[in-house]
Design a protein around this motif. Sequence first.
Motif: not given
Length: 405
Positions: A229, A316, A224, A291, A194, A320
Amino acid sequence: MRTLEDYREIVGDDVLSRLYKRVRRLYGARVLHINSTFFGGGVAEMLTSLVPLMNSVGLDADWRILHGTPDFFNVTKKFHNALQGGAINLTEMKKRLYVQTNEEFASYCKIDHDVVVVHDPQPLPMVRFYKKAQPWVWRCHVDLSDPNSDLWSYLKGFILRYDVMVVSSETYLKEDLPVEQRVFFPAIDPLSTKNEPLSEKTIHKYMKKFNIPLDKPIIAQISRFDKWKDPEGVLEIFRRVREEVDCRLVLCGNMAEDDPEGWSVLERVRRRAGELAANSDVILVVNPAQNNIFVNSLQRTATVIIQKSIREGFGLTVTEAMWKGTPVVASRVGGIPLQIEDGESGYLVDPHDNDAFVEKIVRLLKDPEEREHISRNAVERVRQRFLITRLLGDHLDLYLYLLES
Ligand code: UDP
């Protein structure tokens, strides 16, 4: 298999030296982590990195996964939502299923370790079914700032048996719990698929594979499809940004097949995106295959990452993106302000202040120097605070404390 040495170039000699020193007193310590899924979600991802790393430095670390039926996971999902403030009908049947599943698992899960770390509510009651011969830690990754009071009171009955509770933010500490409490910020692994560095060739390959043209700057939200969100809010902001700068929006999200709420959010997002004048510049990517590399590529390709959450545990996706040096404009909620210093390592905006979101995003799209400034600070911020090596240190400190006191 990665070892601590692999992180040397990223975190520097001092960090490694401090970790080696601490671990010296823990050689051979048998530590057991228990959670309820091997795949999917931040906890599993973190344990995938953390447990082998513990073994590589000389601990004897083990990871077990609680087995449960779909009914059990339905109940614990309700617990999860209610711990974050939702309502719950806490029936005897739910409690029975919860406790019996733990009892069954305990009947074939032998524990003779020096420290036991239990993650999240699913395996929390296990502690009741052992002669407790070692310290037990409950590592709660859920937002505990405003839990449903019935559920909290019920779960507290189990938490009281633990030696320490660890949460992800100071605001989740509980005054009404007479158990020692600590805060560990979550962390990312800079060497996982990732987050690892990618070649331009790989990035282009993945963008092509997912039909994302690179002829215009991209803004992206990776989350998601969940009302918290606010993907519909992102579309509205994009509509206004697009009036000032020619750009594309990528909304990338994964979703469990059995999450009806997620599918209806996605349906609304699709409809709303179709109504936009610039609808051909909105790309939705749902449940991307392969993914991790795709998300990694998208976080590196985007000119700006947006995270317009109304609520957020830690976020996160923000960590990232910051680690990849991509400027983030995000809501000032949950764990996000712990990560971003406004105007320095990203931008923080009130979640309902669309004007501010538009202004900051347009500014970043137009100003490469500002992007550069934010990018540099963001990478350093994550390097200092939110990498897996720091989390390893937090765990080692806790085990030393528990085993030596
Ligand atoms: N994520 C992903 N694919 C997606 C959307 C999200 O792999 O399509 C990952 C994302 O990279 C991050 C995690 O899911 O690692 C989401 O964690 P975060 O703390 O941002 O939010 P949560 O979903 O836990 O509320």
